[in-house]
Scaffold this motif. Structure first.
Motif, PDB file in Angstrom:
ATOM      1  N   GLY A   1      37.547  31.380  36.448  1.00 25.83           N
ATOM      2  CA  GLY A   1      37.158  32.408  37.270  1.00 25.83           C
ATOM      3  C   GLY A   1      36.936  33.707  36.335  1.00 25.83           C
TER       4      GLY A   1
ATOM      5  N   ILE B   1      31.945  29.891  38.381  1.00 24.49           N
ATOM      6  CA  ILE B   1      31.008  29.204  39.287  1.00 24.49           C
ATOM      7  C   ILE B   1      29.373  30.145  39.495  1.00 24.49           C
ATOM      8  CG2 ILE B   1      31.540  30.218  41.830  1.00 24.49           C
ATOM      9  CD1 ILE B   1      31.605  27.358  42.590  1.00 24.49           C
TER      10      ILE B   1
ATOM     11  N   GLY C   1      30.715  26.048  36.335  1.00 25.34           N
ATOM     12  CA  GLY C   1      31.230  25.032  37.240  1.00 25.34           C
ATOM     13  C   GLY C   1      32.092  25.395  38.232  1.00 25.34           C
ATOM     14  N   SER C   2      32.952  24.634  38.880  1.00 22.11           N
ATOM     15  CA  SER C   2      34.054  24.938  39.908  1.00 22.11           C
ATOM     16  C   SER C   2      35.392  24.427  39.448  1.00 22.11           C
ATOM     17  CB  SER C   2      33.447  24.447  41.022  1.00 22.11           C
ATOM     18  OG  SER C   2      34.839  24.701  42.061  1.00 22.11           O
TER      19      SER C   2
ATOM     20  N   HIS D   1      39.469  33.669  46.294  1.00 27.01           N
ATOM     21  CA  HIS D   1      38.031  33.541  46.456  1.00 27.01           C
ATOM     22  C   HIS D   1      37.748  32.016  46.894  1.00 27.01           C
ATOM     23  CE1 HIS D   1      37.033  37.512  45.111  1.00 27.01           C
ATOM     24  NE2 HIS D   1      38.245  37.212  44.684  1.00 27.01           N
TER      25      HIS D   1
HETATM   26  N1  SAM Z   1      39.158  36.660  36.598  1.00 22.19           N
HETATM   27  C1  SAM Z   1      38.496  38.081  36.549  1.00 22.19           C
HETATM   28  C2  SAM Z   1      39.451  39.225  36.690  1.00 22.19           C
HETATM   29  O1  SAM Z   1      40.417  39.263  36.976  1.00 22.19           O
HETATM   30  O2  SAM Z   1      38.676  40.487  36.432  1.00 22.19           O
HETATM   31  C3  SAM Z   1      37.506  37.849  37.817  1.00 22.19           C
HETATM   32  C4  SAM Z   1      37.977  37.625  39.225  1.00 22.19           C
HETATM   33  S1  SAM Z   1      36.903  37.799  40.450  1.00 22.19           S
HETATM   34  C5  SAM Z   1      37.675  38.591  41.738  1.00 22.19           C
HETATM   35  C6  SAM Z   1      36.739  35.916  40.934  1.00 22.19           C
HETATM   36  C7  SAM Z   1      35.960  35.058  39.937  1.00 22.19           C
HETATM   37  O3  SAM Z   1      36.021  33.814  40.486  1.00 22.19           O
HETATM   38  C8  SAM Z   1      34.454  35.350  40.374  1.00 22.19           C
HETATM   39  O4  SAM Z   1      33.795  35.557  39.299  1.00 22.19           O
HETATM   40  C9  SAM Z   1      33.708  34.076  41.042  1.00 22.19           C
HETATM   41  O5  SAM Z   1      32.615  33.916  40.639  1.00 22.19           O
HETATM   42  C10 SAM Z   1      34.825  33.140  40.379  1.00 22.19           C
HETATM   43  N2  SAM Z   1      34.967  31.890  41.407  1.00 22.19           N
HETATM   44  C11 SAM Z   1      35.098  31.653  42.663  1.00 22.19           C
HETATM   45  N3  SAM Z   1      35.135  30.426  43.424  1.00 22.19           N
HETATM   46  C12 SAM Z   1      35.106  29.752  41.934  1.00 22.19           C
HETATM   47  C13 SAM Z   1      35.118  28.266  41.846  1.00 22.19           C
HETATM   48  N4  SAM Z   1      35.303  27.459  42.731  1.00 22.19           N
HETATM   49  N5  SAM Z   1      35.192  27.857  40.506  1.00 22.19           N
HETATM   50  C14 SAM Z   1      35.123  28.810  39.298  1.00 22.19           C
HETATM   51  N6  SAM Z   1      35.144  30.196  39.626  1.00 22.19           N
HETATM   52  C15 SAM Z   1      35.100  30.642  40.824  1.00 22.19           C
END
Ligand code: SAM
Length: 231
Positions: free
Chosen positions: A27, A51, A85-86, A108
């Protein structure tokens, strides 16, 4: 300093303490944490996963080597890779990491994704250390105007008991120990609400078996590499 900087500093301190060589940020959003970690000299491999490709691409040029990096080659090698990816899916490119960071990620996730998350991160990736941060809902009354969640994209916000029971159960199932802390101190007189951001630091109890994946059928890659830089 603002809260997000305190969270990143917390991770930097953790890197200073454990000296991981390979760090993955799940993320990673606009890659600010990865960019900060680039300056930690112990790190040789950095990977980011998100993602959302557009947010990753926004500032990813910051992860590219600068002319000075070519003129004065460092003693260490550094590879930075970004994947689309997720965290609900396993991909072998996430194997072999020492530290996996999940900063403000879990809140999230949809219910179905959150269910798969522990098996992917702790069961499959199985790094020595995992750090997970998430809002502490007990702190919310101190935010004027926050009625339900701090951010409209949050699927849930947990109080300390909710986060800690989820974390303890996850740690028990995958043979990790977990310790709780946080960043963002409450004002004097309100200490009972706890930290604004709650953090769990998980440490794997046993060194990994020599070839854990050997007998499993190899997992095919599902992530897409969107960026790679070699220093
Ligand atoms: N880690 C960073 C920070 O602390 O500043 C960003 C946090 S942001 C609030 C949450 C991030 O998680 C977003 O960029 C979102 O696209 C990503 N995200 C959400 N669901 C996800 C998933 N299933 N797999 C990977 N990333 C995901």
């Amino acid at each position: 300093p603002p809260l997000y900087k305190q969270r990143y500093q917390f991770v930097k301190d953790l890197v200073g303490k454990y000296k991981p060589k390979k760090v993955a940020d799940l993320g990673c959003a606009d890659c600010t944490l990865l960019w900060m970690l680039k300056f930690c000299s112990c790190i040789e491999v950095l990977a980011g996963l998100d993602i959302c490709t557009s947010i990753m691409k926004e500032k990813m040029h910051r992860l590219s080597p600068l002319p000075v990096d070519y003129l004065q080659p460092a003693e260490r090698s550094l590879t930075v890779t970004l994947h689309h990816g997720s965290v609900a899916h396993k991909d072998p490119c996430m194997l072999g990491f020492d530290l996996v960071t999940c900063i403000e990620l879990i809140e999230h996730l949809e219910e179905s994704e959150l269910k798969k998350f522990p098996e992917v991160v702790f069961g499959f990736m199985a790094p020595s250390i995992v750090v997970i941060s998430t809002p502490n809902s007990e702190f919310n009354p101190l935010f004027p105007g926050v009625t339900l969640f701090r951010h409209p994209d949050h699927k849930f916000e947990w109080n300390r008991v909710q986060f800690q029971s989820w974390a303890l159960e996850t740690a028990r199932r995958y043979d990790y120990s977990v310790e709780f802390t946080g960043v963002g101190h409450p004002p004097t007189g309100m200490e009972n609400v706890g930290f604004c951001t709650q953090i769990g630091v998980f440490v794997r109890k046993h060194p990994q078996n020599s070839e854990p994946a050997q007998f499993e059928k190899p997992t095919e890659g599902v992530y897409k590499t969107v960026f790679k830089a070699v220093y």
